[in-house]
Design a protein around this motif. Structure first.
Motif, PDB file in Angstrom:
ATOM      1  N   ASN A  80       0.813  -1.221   0.000  1.00 27.84           N
ATOM      2  CA  ASN A  80       0.000   0.000   0.000  1.00 27.84           C
ATOM      3  C   ASN A  80       0.848   1.273   0.000  1.00 27.84           C
ATOM      4  N   ALA A  81       2.072   1.179  -0.468  1.00 31.83           N
ATOM      5  CA  ALA A  81       2.956   2.341  -0.460  1.00 31.83           C
ATOM      6  C   ALA A  81       2.438   3.426  -1.407  1.00 31.83           C
ATOM      7  N   ASP A  82       2.592   4.687  -1.006  1.00 35.08           N
ATOM      8  CA  ASP A  82       2.212   5.806  -1.861  1.00 35.08           C
ATOM      9  C   ASP A  82       3.403   6.748  -2.024  1.00 35.08           C
ATOM     10  N   CYS A  87       8.808   8.621  -1.108  1.00 37.97           N
ATOM     11  CA  CYS A  87       9.740   9.725  -1.361  1.00 37.97           C
ATOM     12  C   CYS A  87       9.862  10.690  -0.178  1.00 37.97           C
ATOM     13  N   ALA A  88       9.493  10.231   1.004  1.00 33.79           N
ATOM     14  CA  ALA A  88       9.527  11.095   2.185  1.00 33.79           C
ATOM     15  C   ALA A  88      10.924  11.641   2.473  1.00 33.79           C
ATOM     16  N   LYS A  89      11.949  10.871   2.174  1.00 34.58           N
ATOM     17  CA  LYS A  89      13.321  11.285   2.482  1.00 34.58           C
ATOM     18  C   LYS A  89      14.072  11.828   1.263  1.00 34.58           C
ATOM     19  N   THR A  90      13.331  12.075   0.190  1.00 33.10           N
ATOM     20  CA  THR A  90      13.954  12.620  -1.025  1.00 33.10           C
ATOM     21  C   THR A  90      13.332  13.978  -1.323  1.00 33.10           C
ATOM     22  N   LEU A 101       8.817   4.378  -7.149  1.00 30.76           N
ATOM     23  CA  LEU A 101       8.809   3.096  -7.844  1.00 30.76           C
ATOM     24  C   LEU A 101       8.553   1.960  -6.865  1.00 30.76           C
ATOM     25  N   VAL A 102       7.656   1.062  -7.264  1.00 28.99           N
ATOM     26  CA  VAL A 102       7.373  -0.155  -6.501  1.00 28.99           C
ATOM     27  C   VAL A 102       7.869  -1.327  -7.339  1.00 28.99           C
ATOM     28  N   ILE A 103       8.798  -2.097  -6.807  1.00 30.61           N
ATOM     29  CA  ILE A 103       9.413  -3.209  -7.543  1.00 30.61           C
ATOM     30  C   ILE A 103       9.084  -4.508  -6.811  1.00 30.61           C
ATOM     31  N   PRO A 120      10.168  -7.722  -2.246  1.00 29.55           N
ATOM     32  CA  PRO A 120       9.610  -6.509  -2.858  1.00 29.55           C
ATOM     33  C   PRO A 120      10.146  -5.262  -2.171  1.00 29.55           C
ATOM     34  N   ARG A 121      10.379  -4.203  -2.932  1.00 26.95           N
ATOM     35  CA  ARG A 121      10.916  -2.979  -2.343  1.00 26.95           C
ATOM     36  C   ARG A 121      10.392  -1.749  -3.076  1.00 26.95           C
TER      37      ARG A 121
END
Length: 214
Positions: A80-82, A87-90, A101-103, A120-121
């Motif tokens: 469920n990543a958004d 990108c919180a740390k970018t 990107l979701v891989i 998965p990352r």
């Protein structure tokens, strides 16, 4: 009795050929990386390939490795990543864009023989504003591997070999993917040939029956 026997034989042959062809169609799948867009919190099968898609700042793109027959049957990236979490740390930077990107390398059931899918990352790629998804992916998941037709074969070296390989599967095929994938359009050649064969045999049997009556 002979006429009934011939009609029953033709019907049985029709069912046998159609059943066999349908079974063969259901047994065909392809092992490949599918490409997805996250829109309003839902994954949708991308209408372009990663080498031509140009995401905007804040977009989320996904990749999933699995065995599937087409876009309707394809497995979606899990989790469920958004964008905010990925990108919180970018931090944003002038003249650059951030692409989340979701891989998802899939499960052991879909992995090639002898290989174990990586965990998965997610990753946040900060790239030039005109960069494609493939260029964004190349900054966070090398090495990438493509075939001569520009089909994405491996992400971060997985899998080691193969590219869109045809495999046997229990999935049921439906329609063609939205972008070029190793899946043909419409019914299989075997199914069409089987129908044509039975049509010819059935027509011959009907002709012989009418000829005997005349």
């Amino acid at each position: 009795m002979r006429r009934r026997g011939r009609a029953a034989w033709v019907l049985a042959l029709l069912l046998l050929v159609l059943g066999t062809a349908a079974g063969q169609a259901q047994a065909v799948g392809y092992r490949y990386w599918s490409f997805w867009d996250l829109t309003s919190g839902k994954w949708t099968y991308a209408t372009q390939g990663p080498s031509t898609a140009r995401p905007s700042d804040g977009d989320v793109e996904g990749f999933r490795f699995a065995v599937s027959a087409d876009s309707q049957d394809a497995s979606k990236p899990r989790g469920n990543a958004d964008f905010a979490s990925i990108c919180a740390k970018t931090p944003a930077r002038s003249g650059r864009k951030r692409v989340a990107l979701v891989i998802d390398s899939g499960t052991t059931a879909d992995a090639p023989s002898g290989e174990i899918p990586p965990t998965p990352r997610t990753a946040c790629a900060r790239v030039p504003t005109d960069a494609t998804t493939a260029e964004a992916l190349a900054t966070v998941a090398t090495p990438l591997r493509y075939d001569t037709n520009a089909l994405l074969c491996a992400i971060a070296g997985y899998p080691r070999t193969g590219c869109g390989d045809q495999v046997t599967t229990s999935h049921t095929p439906s329609s063609e993917p939205a972008k070029a994938e190793p899946t043909p359009h419409g019914p299989s050649v075997g199914l069409l040939a089987g129908i044509a064969t039975v049509a010819v045999l059935g027509g011959a049997a009907i002709w012989q029956t009418r000829r005997r009556r005349s």
